[in-house]
Design an enzyme around this catalytic site. Sequence first.
Site, PDB file in Angstrom:
ATOM      1  CB  ILE A 158     -26.262  16.399  -5.847  1.00 37.66           C
ATOM      2  CG1 ILE A 158     -24.973  16.464  -5.815  1.00 37.66           C
ATOM      3  CG2 ILE A 158     -26.734  15.087  -5.345  1.00 37.66           C
ATOM      4  CD1 ILE A 158     -24.111  16.412  -4.340  1.00 37.66           C
ATOM      5  CB  SER A 233     -27.685  16.730   1.961  1.00 36.92           C
ATOM      6  OG  SER A 233     -28.695  16.654   2.833  1.00 36.92           O
ATOM      7  NE  ARG A 234     -22.084  19.379   4.716  1.00 36.42           N
ATOM      8  CZ  ARG A 234     -21.544  18.636   3.822  1.00 36.42           C
ATOM      9  NH1 ARG A 234     -21.955  17.477   3.451  1.00 36.42           N
ATOM     10  NH2 ARG A 234     -20.532  19.408   3.160  1.00 36.42           N
ATOM     11  CG  ASP A 258     -23.054   8.906   2.881  1.00 30.85           C
ATOM     12  OD1 ASP A 258     -22.328   7.764   3.159  1.00 30.85           O
ATOM     13  OD2 ASP A 258     -22.567   9.656   2.166  1.00 30.85           O
ATOM     14  CD  GLU A 263     -20.966  12.963   8.945  1.00 29.13           C
ATOM     15  OE1 GLU A 263     -21.929  12.673   8.538  1.00 29.13           O
ATOM     16  OE2 GLU A 263     -20.072  13.702   8.244  1.00 29.13           O
ATOM     17  CG  HIS A 282     -19.854  11.938   5.098  1.00 23.80           C
ATOM     18  ND1 HIS A 282     -20.028  12.978   5.886  1.00 23.80           N
ATOM     19  CD2 HIS A 282     -20.052  12.407   3.650  1.00 23.80           C
ATOM     20  CE1 HIS A 282     -20.209  13.993   4.932  1.00 23.80           C
ATOM     21  NE2 HIS A 282     -20.086  13.733   3.897  1.00 23.80           N
TER      22      HIS A 282
END
Length: 314
Positions: A158, A233-234, A258, A263, A282
Amino acid sequence: MNIVILDGHTLNPNDLSWEPFKTFGQVTVYDRTPTEKLIGRSKDAEVLLINKIKLGKTELDQLPKLKYIGLCATGTDNVDLLETNNRNIAVTNIPAYGTPSVAQHTFALLLELTNRVGIHNKSVQELEWVRSKDFSYFKKPLVELYDKTIGLIGYGAIGKEVAKIATAFGMNVLIYSRHADSVEHGKLVDLQELFETSDIVSLHTSLTEDTKGLINKALLRKMKNTAFLINTSRGAIINESDLADRLNNNKIAGAALDVLSTEPPSADNPMLTAKNCIITPHISWISKEARQRLIDIAYNNLKAYLNQNSVNRV
């Protein structure tokens, strides 16, 4: 073979098919599996396909028939790999399935920060243009990306795609990577130079013990007050309280996320009320094309395992 899919809804909300997996045996699909039902639904499974379900020692102790875990994601942090290795349970993941979609979403977030399409569309819908004395106006300043510097943390599939797109925009690319010794677009730098120099910092690294909370007050203080931070990413890579503080005190220009550390987030997550912060739920991975690739790779991973081959094993 007994195959159980524990959290299939986000990956396949009935617009794709699990049918190919039925060639391997009995398939049971659950849209969602609450913690209290995990063992009951999994105890007879030889194969589990999961996305965000957590499997640690406590869960694995209760699943003696389990031989294979197919992660329907790239990240592996929700499974105790030491425990699965000790029990000879094969674990596979899905690398690179969402590269085009995540890179595209990275720029969707960036362009929303710089071009503010959303608020201008809202303004027009609220008839501000109809009432305007001028043929053109702006609600917030727009920012041109040409010749701006984007700093990428991580240079996997990515990160490489984002670097390529950024180059097409005429941007300068800086990259921090713990693994790469050369790059196709841009140049390698250390974290300090990246944060001090970049107009945009974008995160594309995995969540590990080394990266958890990596983006903290110390690094954020190095950013320009005109700079943006993007995370696809995270969430836990960012110390959210530190980021919210910098945003609320106008120390950086904005953030677009995102992902969050938990979550779905709790209502008191500081990012939900931070100034100049755009959040999407996400979704960078969730295009139909990417999800179909994911299912195809998950199928091939399991097929390879059953044929005593090792593909995408972690």
